[in-house]
Design an enzyme around this catalytic site. Structure first.
Site, PDB file in Angstrom:
ATOM      1  N   PHE A 179       0.880  -1.213  -0.044  1.00  8.34           N
ATOM      2  CA  PHE A 179       0.260  -0.130  -0.020  1.00  8.34           C
ATOM      3  C   PHE A 179       0.939   1.296   0.062  1.00  8.34           C
ATOM      4  CE2 PHE A 179       0.198  -1.146   4.651  1.00  8.34           C
ATOM      5  CZ  PHE A 179       0.904  -0.037   5.113  1.00  8.34           C
ATOM      6  N   SER A 195       5.693   2.773  10.486  1.00 11.91           N
ATOM      7  CA  SER A 195       5.809   1.672   9.614  1.00 11.91           C
ATOM      8  C   SER A 195       4.504   1.067   9.067  1.00 11.91           C
ATOM      9  CB  SER A 195       6.529   0.626  10.594  1.00 11.91           C
ATOM     10  OG  SER A 195       5.991  -0.028  11.289  1.00 11.91           O
ATOM     11  N   LYS A 196       4.667   0.376   7.994  1.00 15.71           N
ATOM     12  CA  LYS A 196       3.511  -0.135   7.506  1.00 15.71           C
ATOM     13  C   LYS A 196       2.945  -1.215   8.393  1.00 15.71           C
ATOM     14  CE  LYS A 196       4.416   0.638   2.676  1.00 15.71           C
ATOM     15  NZ  LYS A 196       4.388   0.142   1.270  1.00 15.71           N
ATOM     16  N   ARG A 197       3.893  -2.018   9.128  1.00 18.22           N
ATOM     17  CA  ARG A 197       3.511  -3.233   9.947  1.00 18.22           C
ATOM     18  C   ARG A 197       2.685  -2.568  11.401  1.00 18.22           C
ATOM     19  NH1 ARG A 197       7.037  -6.013  12.413  1.00 18.22           N
ATOM     20  NH2 ARG A 197       8.823  -4.656  11.377  1.00 18.22           N
ATOM     21  N   LYS A 198       3.386  -1.692  11.975  1.00 18.63           N
ATOM     22  CA  LYS A 198       2.933  -1.083  13.211  1.00 18.63           C
ATOM     23  C   LYS A 198       2.097   0.081  13.406  1.00 18.63           C
ATOM     24  CE  LYS A 198       7.250  -1.176  14.985  1.00 18.63           C
ATOM     25  NZ  LYS A 198       8.336  -0.469  15.707  1.00 18.63           N
TER      26      LYS A 198
END
Ligand code: GLU
Length: 461
Positions: A17, A249-252
């Site tokens: 994304f 961050s994309k993950r967090k």
């Protein structure tokens, strides 16, 4: 290339994304180019075939278009330096690598993965940073056919330096680098190489990108020099951090995803305005800027070096400002997809209060849902029921307008000496099932009178 017409580029990798930071980098590139009558290039770094997908490329276009960011050259619009997808430029990287091999700026490395891993382990055992041994430069093994191409670090000068347009002078010692790989065994380029070749061939004059690329810049500068290019100027934009002060961050961090803001109903102009303030300030207390204004006043000297903190409150405040500046009819149109159940006339009735309260478009739904969806009957204690009964009696008499409803409810409060909260809370619960609503007189008035009285009777029964 000082003196040449400004050409900047945005080089996202379509591997997921669109990150909020990419949108900010895109905006700063665009603004820098526009202020100087330059050109903004969109280039896709899509050589990582495992992770690239066409839908991610589409997401980049969608996200940037939503914000109103229009590039001058790119894969979809073409331009004099096409193609603009790295996956379509593989021959160009191979040619450049061949030229470096010829001039001695690069060499073939036949070392196997296992041999390189062993070198690395040896360095670890000896507690020294790993650098490739240069075995294949001096004494290449014979009889092997698979090779990578390595860039040969020059012997001098011993440092790579540049004057970063945001960070000031930056220097790396060559001893911090080694002969890095520029082409894989399958003939595809590595990131630093493809970027350098493209920046060179596309005549890029200024590279504005995230701070995480600072450590790539010395390699790219060395490559550009070896390619015979006059290197661009560099400006490394500060990282964006969340409220936890960690890099978004994309993950967090859900807020790292640009499309989230579209879903929540932030107006693109407000989002764009907010992005401009993530790391840049106008040098005044002014906070509201259109794209045209930004194109006139934006410059790198007001971009900060320290991390830019993402702040929901500021974004909501800005978005609220933009919502308030809309004409009623515009806001109604924008809200309709969020509340398709409501006729536009109903939205028009709610407009005065909705407009001053909405932090984002999607918030309209929870505020208005009670109009078409009857809530579960509230269970109230005897005291609350007493308040509700008094309210019901007053409301049944009243002419159904927000102002007259307000007067009637105030009269009830005065008569009994009840606080606003004491009277409005049970009334709100009985009508909407929620503890948050538009001001109570609007909440009441938006329901047809018989329906409002029926809901009250249901709770009182
Ligand atoms: N593809 C890189 C990224 O998405 C950008 C590289 C660059 O701007 O040089 O972060």
């Amino acid at each position: 290339m000082p003196g040449s017409p400004v050409r900047v580029r945005m080089a996202p990798s379509p591997t997921g994304f669109v990150h909020l930071g990419s949108a900010r980098t895109a905006l700063f590139n665009l603004l820098y180019a526009r202020r100087r009558g330059g050109v903004w290039v969109l280039r896709l770094e899509d050589t990582d075939v495992e992770r690239n997908r066409p839908e991610f490329e589409a997401a980049i276009y969608d996200g940037f278009h939503w914000l109103g960011l229009e590039w001058d050259e790119g894969p979809d619009v073409g331009g004099p330096y096409a193609p603009y997808r790295q996956s379509e430029r593989l021959d160009l990287y191979r040619e450049s690598a061949a030229r470096l091999l010829q001039t001695g700026g690069a060499y073939r490395c036949y070392c196997t993965k296992e041999e390189l891993a062993a070198e690395r382990e040896q360095a670890e055992r000896e507690h020294r940073p790993y650098r490739y041994s240069r075995r294949c430069l001096t004494d290449p093994p014979s009889g092997r056919t698979e090779f990578t191409v390595r860039f040969k670090l020059p012997d001098a000068p011993e440092r790579v330096e540049w004057d970063d347009l945001i960070r000031g002078p930056v220097a790396f010692e060559l001893s911090e680098l080694d002969d890095f790989i520029i082409m894989r065994t399958d003939g595809t380029p590595l990131y630093n190489f493809s970027v350098a070749v493209d920046d060179h061939q596309m005549r890029i004059t200024h590279v504005l990108r995230g701070e995480e690329h600072v450590s790539n810049t010395p390699r790219q500068l060395l490559l550009l020099k070896a390619l015979g290019s006059q290197p661009p100027a560099y400006a490394h934009l500060p990282v964006i951090v969340g409220q936890d002060r960690a890099k978004l961050s994309k993950r967090k961090h859900p807020e790292a995803r640009l499309s989230l803001y579209q879903e929540l109903g932030y107006l693109p102009a407000a989002m764009l305005n907010y992005l401009a303030l993530l790391g840049w300030n106008p040098g005044s207390t002014e906070e509201i800027f259109s794209l045209e204004e930004l194109e006139r006043i934006f410059d790198l000297d007001r971009v900060q070096r320290s991390p830019a903190m993402f702040d929901w409150q500021r974004l909501d405040w800005l978005n609220g400002q933009y919502i308030r500046r809309l004409e009623d009819a515009e806001l109604i149109e924008l809200l309709r997809p969020n509340v398709p159940e409501l006729p536009p006339e109903k939205l028009a009735e709610a407009m005065p209060e909705l407009k001053t309260r909405l932090p984002r478009l999607a918030e309209a739904r929870p505020l208005l849902e009670y109009l078409w969806e009857e809530p579960a009957a509230a269970e109230l204690d005897p005291e609350a029921l007493e308040k509700l009964r008094a309210a019901r009696a007053a409301l049944s008499e009243v002419d159904w307008q927000p102002e007259t409803i307000e007067q009637a409810l105030d009269a009830v409060r005065d008569e009994h000496g009840w606080s606003r909260n004491a009277l409005f809370k049970p009334l709100r619960l009985a009508l909407t099932g929620r503890s948050i609503s538009l001001p109570i007189h609007y909440t009441v008035a938006l329901l047809p009178k018989p329906e409002a009285l029926r809901r009250l009777d249901r709770v009182l029964a």
